[in-house]
Design a protein around this motif. Structure first.
Motif, PDB file in Angstrom:
ATOM      1  N   TYR A  14     -29.644   8.194 -71.645  1.00 20.34           N
ATOM      2  CA  TYR A  14     -30.864   8.389 -72.442  1.00 20.34           C
ATOM      3  C   TYR A  14     -32.080   8.497 -71.515  1.00 20.34           C
ATOM      4  O   TYR A  14     -32.938   9.375 -71.689  1.00 20.34           O
ATOM      5  CB  TYR A  14     -31.036   7.222 -73.407  1.00 20.34           C
ATOM      6  CG  TYR A  14     -32.244   7.357 -74.311  1.00 20.34           C
ATOM      7  CD1 TYR A  14     -32.134   7.954 -75.561  1.00 20.34           C
ATOM      8  CD2 TYR A  14     -33.497   6.891 -73.895  1.00 20.34           C
ATOM      9  CE1 TYR A  14     -33.250   8.085 -76.381  1.00 20.34           C
ATOM     10  CE2 TYR A  14     -34.607   7.016 -74.709  1.00 20.34           C
ATOM     11  CZ  TYR A  14     -34.482   7.609 -75.958  1.00 20.34           C
ATOM     12  OH  TYR A  14     -35.587   7.747 -76.765  1.00 20.34           O
ATOM     13  N   GLU A  15     -32.143   7.655 -70.518  1.00 19.56           N
ATOM     14  CA  GLU A  15     -33.275   7.671 -69.595  1.00 19.56           C
ATOM     15  C   GLU A  15     -33.277   8.942 -68.745  1.00 19.56           C
ATOM     16  O   GLU A  15     -34.347   9.462 -68.391  1.00 19.56           O
ATOM     17  CB  GLU A  15     -33.227   6.434 -68.703  1.00 19.56           C
ATOM     18  CG  GLU A  15     -33.525   5.145 -69.467  1.00 19.56           C
ATOM     19  CD  GLU A  15     -33.222   3.893 -68.666  1.00 19.56           C
ATOM     20  OE1 GLU A  15     -32.707   4.031 -67.523  1.00 19.56           O
ATOM     21  OE2 GLU A  15     -33.481   2.784 -69.173  1.00 19.56           O
TER      22      GLU A  15
ATOM     23  N   PHE B 202     -16.905   3.865 -64.527  1.00 17.65           N
ATOM     24  CA  PHE B 202     -17.099   5.095 -65.298  1.00 17.65           C
ATOM     25  C   PHE B 202     -15.777   5.442 -65.973  1.00 17.65           C
ATOM     26  O   PHE B 202     -15.098   6.403 -65.633  1.00 17.65           O
ATOM     27  CB  PHE B 202     -17.528   6.208 -64.343  1.00 17.65           C
ATOM     28  CG  PHE B 202     -18.307   7.314 -64.984  1.00 17.65           C
ATOM     29  CD1 PHE B 202     -19.681   7.365 -64.867  1.00 17.65           C
ATOM     30  CD2 PHE B 202     -17.673   8.307 -65.700  1.00 17.65           C
ATOM     31  CE1 PHE B 202     -20.407   8.395 -65.436  1.00 17.65           C
ATOM     32  CE2 PHE B 202     -18.382   9.330 -66.277  1.00 17.65           C
ATOM     33  CZ  PHE B 202     -19.756   9.380 -66.148  1.00 17.65           C
ATOM     34  N   THR B 203     -15.399   4.627 -66.951  1.00 17.74           N
ATOM     35  CA  THR B 203     -14.070   4.774 -67.549  1.00 17.74           C
ATOM     36  C   THR B 203     -14.012   5.779 -68.674  1.00 17.74           C
ATOM     37  O   THR B 203     -12.936   6.217 -69.069  1.00 17.74           O
ATOM     38  CB  THR B 203     -13.582   3.418 -68.089  1.00 17.74           C
ATOM     39  OG1 THR B 203     -14.547   2.919 -69.031  1.00 17.74           O
ATOM     40  CG2 THR B 203     -13.419   2.415 -66.945  1.00 17.74           C
ATOM     41  N   ASN B 204     -15.152   6.147 -69.222  1.00 18.82           N
ATOM     42  CA  ASN B 204     -15.160   7.016 -70.400  1.00 18.82           C
ATOM     43  C   ASN B 204     -16.413   7.881 -70.360  1.00 18.82           C
ATOM     44  O   ASN B 204     -17.537   7.369 -70.379  1.00 18.82           O
ATOM     45  CB  ASN B 204     -15.147   6.142 -71.668  1.00 18.82           C
ATOM     46  CG  ASN B 204     -15.008   6.974 -72.926  1.00 18.82           C
ATOM     47  OD1 ASN B 204     -15.814   7.858 -73.204  1.00 18.82           O
ATOM     48  ND2 ASN B 204     -13.985   6.662 -73.713  1.00 18.82           N
ATOM     49  N   VAL B 205     -16.224   9.192 -70.278  1.00 22.96           N
ATOM     50  CA  VAL B 205     -17.371  10.094 -70.163  1.00 22.96           C
ATOM     51  C   VAL B 205     -18.235  10.027 -71.419  1.00 22.96           C
ATOM     52  O   VAL B 205     -19.471   9.996 -71.351  1.00 22.96           O
ATOM     53  CB  VAL B 205     -16.910  11.540 -69.910  1.00 22.96           C
ATOM     54  CG1 VAL B 205     -18.115  12.486 -69.844  1.00 22.96           C
ATOM     55  CG2 VAL B 205     -16.106  11.621 -68.617  1.00 22.96           C
ATOM     56  N   GLY B 206     -17.586   9.988 -72.573  1.00 27.31           N
ATOM     57  CA  GLY B 206     -18.337   9.878 -73.812  1.00 27.31           C
ATOM     58  C   GLY B 206     -19.176   8.621 -73.856  1.00 27.31           C
ATOM     59  O   GLY B 206     -20.293   8.622 -74.390  1.00 27.31           O
TER      60      GLY B 206
ATOM     61  N   PHE C  67     -20.537   7.143 -71.238  1.00 28.93           N
ATOM     62  CA  PHE C  67     -21.723   7.349 -70.404  1.00 28.93           C
ATOM     63  C   PHE C  67     -22.786   8.157 -71.150  1.00 28.93           C
ATOM     64  O   PHE C  67     -23.977   7.869 -71.068  1.00 28.93           O
ATOM     65  CB  PHE C  67     -21.345   8.068 -69.111  1.00 28.93           C
ATOM     66  CG  PHE C  67     -22.544   8.433 -68.272  1.00 28.93           C
ATOM     67  CD1 PHE C  67     -23.202   7.472 -67.534  1.00 28.93           C
ATOM     68  CD2 PHE C  67     -23.020   9.738 -68.250  1.00 28.93           C
ATOM     69  CE1 PHE C  67     -24.323   7.792 -66.781  1.00 28.93           C
ATOM     70  CE2 PHE C  67     -24.142  10.072 -67.503  1.00 28.93           C
ATOM     71  CZ  PHE C  67     -24.795   9.100 -66.763  1.00 28.93           C
ATOM     72  N   LEU C  68     -22.353   9.160 -71.891  1.00 31.03           N
ATOM     73  CA  LEU C  68     -23.298   9.997 -72.615  1.00 31.03           C
ATOM     74  C   LEU C  68     -23.901   9.272 -73.826  1.00 31.03           C
ATOM     75  O   LEU C  68     -24.794   9.808 -74.481  1.00 31.03           O
ATOM     76  CB  LEU C  68     -22.622  11.291 -73.067  1.00 31.03           C
ATOM     77  CG  LEU C  68     -22.145  12.192 -71.930  1.00 31.03           C
ATOM     78  CD1 LEU C  68     -21.445  13.420 -72.478  1.00 31.03           C
ATOM     79  CD2 LEU C  68     -23.293  12.602 -71.024  1.00 31.03           C
ATOM     80  N   SER C  69     -23.419   8.071 -74.091  1.00 30.92           N
ATOM     81  CA  SER C  69     -24.007   7.235 -75.141  1.00 30.92           C
ATOM     82  C   SER C  69     -24.716   6.012 -74.557  1.00 30.92           C
ATOM     83  O   SER C  69     -25.058   5.093 -75.287  1.00 30.92           O
ATOM     84  CB  SER C  69     -22.903   6.766 -76.106  1.00 30.92           C
ATOM     85  OG  SER C  69     -22.207   7.859 -76.657  1.00 30.92           O
TER      86      SER C  69
ATOM     87  N   LYS D 188     -23.592   0.902 -73.414  1.00 28.71           N
ATOM     88  CA  LYS D 188     -23.333   0.369 -72.087  1.00 28.71           C
ATOM     89  C   LYS D 188     -24.516   0.660 -71.149  1.00 28.71           C
ATOM     90  O   LYS D 188     -25.182   1.665 -71.259  1.00 28.71           O
ATOM     91  CB  LYS D 188     -22.057   0.985 -71.510  1.00 28.71           C
ATOM     92  CG  LYS D 188     -21.664   0.409 -70.156  1.00 28.71           C
ATOM     93  CD  LYS D 188     -20.279   0.878 -69.746  1.00 28.71           C
ATOM     94  CE  LYS D 188     -19.890   0.289 -68.394  1.00 28.71           C
ATOM     95  NZ  LYS D 188     -18.526   0.649 -67.998  1.00 28.71           N
ATOM     96  N   ARG D 189     -24.733  -0.249 -70.218  1.00 29.30           N
ATOM     97  CA  ARG D 189     -25.738  -0.063 -69.161  1.00 29.30           C
ATOM     98  C   ARG D 189     -24.999   0.041 -67.817  1.00 29.30           C
ATOM     99  O   ARG D 189     -24.230  -0.829 -67.450  1.00 29.30           O
ATOM    100  CB  ARG D 189     -26.717  -1.223 -69.136  1.00 29.30           C
ATOM    101  CG  ARG D 189     -27.564  -1.321 -67.895  1.00 29.30           C
ATOM    102  CD  ARG D 189     -28.512  -0.148 -67.716  1.00 29.30           C
ATOM    103  NE  ARG D 189     -29.673  -0.240 -68.580  1.00 29.30           N
ATOM    104  CZ  ARG D 189     -30.684   0.630 -68.557  1.00 29.30           C
ATOM    105  NH1 ARG D 189     -30.634   1.663 -67.725  1.00 29.30           N
ATOM    106  NH2 ARG D 189     -31.706   0.480 -69.364  1.00 29.30           N
TER     107      ARG D 189
END
Length: 472
Positions: free
Chosen positions: A126-127, A113-117, A119-121, A77-78
């Protein structure tokens, strides 16, 4: 009035110290309703309360920092971050006090921001790590940095996405995760926020991380700065910041608190609660006690090493270590192994006990902690006229030797942290000098009866609640 007390790693799962303080505060204010927002390390602690909750506790809201292991990640996701959101995320992981907490809270609790995992993917995460790698960690493996930062912020983001109970006043009893929840409640509900900092949370985490084996050396500063950043959230947003003694206030100012926003309210104890504590055993044995949880920050091993030296010189001594061991069973086993290695005969680990049944027979007490705030154990000992030998942490010197205007006299001895030989020397001195023990015990009793009363402590907090409640 409904007050939400926010506690991390203490009430109602752990006894003593901050937990005893919380329990006492609620019992003394039956006119108010309390919600406990309890943050604990592991879900296996759920419902494992060490206290019978007062009747004015209407809810216990539990959050467990290991719950993130159950969240599934979705890749690719972006996010469309604003400059403020992006900079706040960078500041959070960079160890900066420039986090815009309102913007960060809004992002993490938003619909995108529905899923913290997830966001961390994402590419955005990454940036974020890539920026950190290029600016501060150019010589460490990128993959290690990626997963280290993930392990830092994942439980925090899960915490921030959780429900926050509605209350009239929010009262965090530490900074760290509890402080961030308090700051979040302040932003969401626009209600008064109080911080009572017993010990300096960020300093305690720093000491633990420096010694920790689970943090690689080149990431220790990353973790340490992260906890300082978390603590700054409530420093910047609290309506009232309370500490227990002068040195703590000085440290808070060093960490970014405005000095005019900090007030000092010492812990207090009712000496009359200890009127029935009397000696029940009369013999030649010198009994030394410690009211303490068996965890590394209390440095029980130093106490054991000191007692080993005492036992080599005196045959009529016993050490009673009174407190729970289940919080860190591995450390407890290490303590037992040290006792065996040093061939110590007369140490008794009592486990969790009613200390009033033991204190009367103690001749003096020990505290060997690496870090403390204002230990209730010392106040309890003084209420029973027992002198103390303590490491020079928190307000222990002030309690034992008195403030500059104090006229009561010393109530024991202060030793440097980890100096077990010096502690042993003072232990032998007190063992051999009964008149000195009695004199110092009397000094401690008089000091606590005058300067550290439960009535003054409770009255101060009742006034704070009343004042803040009136302007809601």
């Amino acid at each position: 009035m409904r007050i939400c007390l926010i506690a991390e790693g203490s009430y109602p799962y752990v006894t003593g110290g901050v937990s005893s303080w919380i329990h006492s505060l609620m019992h003394a204010m039956p006119e108010h309703e309390f919600i406990i927002y309890a943050i604990a390390a592991e879900r296996k602690q759920q419902g494992q309360f060490k206290y019978a909750l007062p009747t004015n506790v209407i809810e216990v809201h539990e959050f467990f920092l290991d719950d993130h292991i159950y969240e599934e990640a979705k890749w690719g996701k972006r996010y469309h971050l604003t400059d403020v959101q992006r900079n706040s995320l960078i500041s959070l992981v960079n160890g900066s006090n420039n986090v815009d907490w309102a913007a960060l809270f809004q992002l993490i609790r938003s619909n995108q921001f529905t899923n913290v995992g997830e966001f961390l993917s994402s590419k955005d995460y990454y940036e974020l790590v890539e920026h950190l790698a290029k600016t501060k960690y150019t010589h460490v493996p990128f993959t290690e940095l990626f997963w280290t930062v993930s392990s830092m912020i994942l439980p925090l983001f899960m915490l921030l996405r959780g429900d926050v109970p509605k209350a009239d006043i929010y009262h965090a009893v530490s900074t760290g995760y509890a402080g961030v929840v308090g700051a979040l409640a302040k932003i969401i509900y626009d209600k008064p926020l109080i911080l009572t900092e017993h010990g300096i949370y960020s300093r305690e985490r720093e000491e633990e991380i420096i010694k920790a084996n689970w943090v690689k050396g080149y990431f220790k500063d990353l973790w340490i700065n992260y906890f300082y950043t978390l603590s700054h959230s409530i420093y910047s947003l609290a309506d009232e910041i309370i500490t227990l003694f002068g040195r703590n206030k000085e440290i808070q100012v060093e960490l970014g608190c405005e000095p005019e926003r900090i007030r000092i309210i010492p812990n207090g104890i009712d000496i009359h609660d200890y009127n029935q504590v009397v000696r029940t055993v009369k013999d030649d044995t010198i009994r030394i006690g410690a009211i303490v949880r068996l965890v590394p920050i209390k440095d029980i091993k130093m106490m054991i090493q000191a007692f080993a030296l005492v036992e080599q010189q005196l045959s009529n001594v016993e050490l009673f270590i009174m407190g729970p061991a289940e919080e860190n069973e591995e450390y407890y086993e290490e303590c037992l192994q040290l006792v065996q290695l040093l061939n110590i005969r007369n140490i008794k680990f009592t486990g969790m006990v009613n200390i009033k049944e033991y204190l009367g027979d103690m001749d003096f007490l020990l505290l060997s902690s690496i870090s403390e705030g204002q230990p209730l154990a010392i106040l309890e000992g003084f209420a029973c006229s027992k002198p103390f030998i303590s490491t020079n942490v928190g307000s222990c010197r002030e309690l034992i030797e008195g403030r500059l205007d104090d006229h009561f006299g010393p109530a024991g001895f202060i030793v440097p942290v980890m100096h077990y030989e010096e502690m042993a020397n003072y232990m032998v001195k007190l063992c051999l000098d009964e008149p000195l023990r009695l004199e110092m015990g009397k000094n401690g009793f008089n000091r606590v009866a005058c300067d550290y009363t439960r009535q003054a402590f409770i009255t101060s907090y009742k006034e704070i609640y009343r004042t803040l409640g009136a302007v809601m």
